[in-house]
Scaffold this motif. Structure first.
Motif, mmCIF file in Angstrom:
data_model
loop_
_atom_site.group_PDB
_atom_site.id
_atom_site.type_symbol
_atom_site.label_atom_id
_atom_site.label_comp_id
_atom_site.label_asym_id
_atom_site.label_seq_id
_atom_site.Cartn_x
_atom_site.Cartn_y
_atom_site.Cartn_z
ATOM 1 N N ALA A 9 0.816 -1.221 0.000
ATOM 2 C CA ALA A 9 0.000 0.000 0.000
ATOM 3 C C ALA A 9 0.847 1.267 0.000
ATOM 4 C CB ALA A 9 -0.943 0.007 1.198
ATOM 5 N N GLY A 10 1.987 1.228 0.608
ATOM 6 C CA GLY A 10 2.817 2.422 0.600
ATOM 7 C C GLY A 10 3.887 2.363 1.655
ATOM 8 N N PRO A 11 4.736 3.334 1.648
ATOM 9 C CA PRO A 11 4.672 4.505 0.771
ATOM 10 C C PRO A 11 5.198 4.193 -0.633
ATOM 11 C CG PRO A 11 6.565 4.701 2.203
ATOM 12 C CD PRO A 11 5.844 3.443 2.614
ATOM 13 N N TRP A 12 4.600 4.844 -1.600
ATOM 14 C CA TRP A 12 5.022 4.800 -2.995
ATOM 15 C C TRP A 12 5.570 6.169 -3.366
ATOM 16 C CZ3 TRP A 12 4.652 0.915 -6.749
ATOM 17 C CH2 TRP A 12 4.043 -0.267 -6.323
ATOM 18 N N LYS A 29 7.085 12.643 -5.676
ATOM 19 C CA LYS A 29 6.184 12.812 -4.533
ATOM 20 C C LYS A 29 5.895 11.440 -3.930
ATOM 21 C CE LYS A 29 4.197 17.066 -5.717
ATOM 22 N NZ LYS A 29 4.441 18.102 -4.792
ATOM 23 N N THR A 30 5.461 11.423 -2.685
ATOM 24 C CA THR A 30 5.072 10.166 -2.056
ATOM 25 C C THR A 30 3.552 10.080 -1.986
ATOM 26 O OG1 THR A 30 5.210 11.105 0.163
ATOM 27 C CG2 THR A 30 7.181 10.001 -0.681
ATOM 28 N N CYS A 31 3.071 8.844 -1.951
ATOM 29 C CA CYS A 31 1.625 8.621 -1.858
ATOM 30 C C CYS A 31 1.363 7.259 -1.235
ATOM 31 C CB CYS A 31 0.966 8.710 -3.232
ATOM 32 S SG CYS A 31 1.428 7.402 -4.390
ATOM 33 N N GLN A 32 0.139 7.053 -0.848
ATOM 34 C CA GLN A 32 -0.378 5.778 -0.374
ATOM 35 C C GLN A 32 -1.400 5.311 -1.403
ATOM 36 O OE1 GLN A 32 1.899 5.184 2.159
ATOM 37 N NE2 GLN A 32 0.266 4.448 3.472
ATOM 38 N N PHE A 50 6.912 4.096 -8.085
ATOM 39 C CA PHE A 50 8.109 3.346 -7.712
ATOM 40 C C PHE A 50 7.983 2.873 -6.260
ATOM 41 C CE2 PHE A 50 9.096 6.808 -10.581
ATOM 42 C CZ PHE A 50 9.872 6.212 -11.563
ATOM 43 N N ARG A 51 8.439 1.627 -6.011
ATOM 44 C CA ARG A 51 8.457 1.122 -4.636
ATOM 45 C C ARG A 51 9.411 -0.057 -4.553
ATOM 46 N NH1 ARG A 51 6.672 -2.114 -0.542
ATOM 47 N NH2 ARG A 51 5.511 -1.186 1.176
ATOM 48 N N GLY A 52 10.129 -0.128 -3.462
ATOM 49 C CA GLY A 52 10.983 -1.276 -3.199
ATOM 50 C C GLY A 52 10.278 -2.246 -2.266
ATOM 51 N N PHE A 53 10.701 -3.512 -2.310
ATOM 52 C CA PHE A 53 10.167 -4.503 -1.379
ATOM 53 C C PHE A 53 11.176 -5.637 -1.216
ATOM 54 C CE2 PHE A 53 8.758 -5.926 -5.529
ATOM 55 C CZ PHE A 53 8.898 -7.308 -5.495
ATOM 56 N N HIS A 54 11.161 -6.226 -0.037
ATOM 57 C CA HIS A 54 12.026 -7.375 0.230
ATOM 58 C C HIS A 54 11.376 -8.651 -0.306
ATOM 59 C CE1 HIS A 54 13.709 -4.535 3.173
ATOM 60 N NE2 HIS A 54 14.837 -5.182 2.902
ATOM 61 N N CYS A 55 12.211 -9.582 -0.692
ATOM 62 C CA CYS A 55 11.698 -10.873 -1.152
ATOM 63 C C CYS A 55 11.017 -11.578 0.021
ATOM 64 C CB CYS A 55 12.861 -11.721 -1.672
ATOM 65 S SG CYS A 55 12.343 -13.315 -2.343
ATOM 66 N N PRO A 56 9.824 -12.119 -0.206
ATOM 67 C CA PRO A 56 9.169 -12.876 0.868
ATOM 68 C C PRO A 56 10.045 -14.048 1.302
ATOM 69 C CG PRO A 56 7.654 -12.457 -0.945
ATOM 70 C CD PRO A 56 9.006 -12.053 -1.418
ATOM 71 N N THR A 57 9.957 -14.399 2.555
ATOM 72 C CA THR A 57 10.761 -15.513 3.073
ATOM 73 C C THR A 57 9.986 -16.814 3.015
ATOM 74 O OG1 THR A 57 9.999 -15.054 5.322
ATOM 75 C CG2 THR A 57 12.058 -14.004 4.622
ATOM 76 N N GLY A 58 10.698 -17.918 3.139
ATOM 77 C CA GLY A 58 10.082 -19.242 3.199
ATOM 78 C C GLY A 58 9.538 -19.739 1.872
#
Length: 141
Positions: A9-12, A29-32, A50-58
């Motif tokens: 959901a954010g921040p983006w 700019k940032t947004c949700q 644009f948004r970063g995210f970590h790889c899900p575990t397991g």
């Protein structure tokens, strides 16, 4: 089996496509999410998120990870870690005058410990309201 969903959901960060700065001269700019833009006059308008995210575990060897996005009155393009992703469009659903479309693409083979997601949406020139409604990772075993 229903996929496990992780909402992004954010921040983006966002900016108008084709510019290195936002429309008012500021950096991104940032947004949700959901993020909707209503223009006074309908017309083509492209935004990049644009948004970063970590790889899900397991994750197992047979686990599939997909990016699922919902856009409103817009077409979408998706990049994961700088690589374009081919998205399959589901059947659009309609809510009143707002056309909502879901896009999904398998990104299992592209995941790294940390990932960059880029989504470009182009508005439908006939509608003045458009936006990025939701983004999630769908994990299926």
């Amino acid at each position: 089996m229903k996929p496990h969903r992780i909402r992004l959901a954010g921040p983006w960060e966002w900016q108008r496509a084709g510019s290195e700065v936002s429309p008012d001269g500021e950096p991104r700019k940032t947004c949700q999410l959901p993020f909707r833009r209503t223009d006074e006059s309908a017309g083509n308008y492209e935004m990049v998120f644009f948004r970063g995210f970590h790889c899900p575990t397991g994750l197992g060897t047979t686990t599939t990870v997909a990016v699922a996005i919902e856009v409103e009155n817009a077409a979408a393009q998706i990049w994961v870690n700088g690589e374009p992703s081919m998205a399959e469009c589901d059947v659009p659903s309609s809510a009143g005058d707002i056309a909502s479309t879901m896009w999904r693409c398998d990104v299992s083979s592209r995941l790294k410990p940390f990932n960059e997601l880029k989504i470009k949406i182009a508005s439908n020139h006939e509608q003045s309201q458009h936006g990025l409604i939701s983004v999630c990772l769908e994990i299926t075993d």
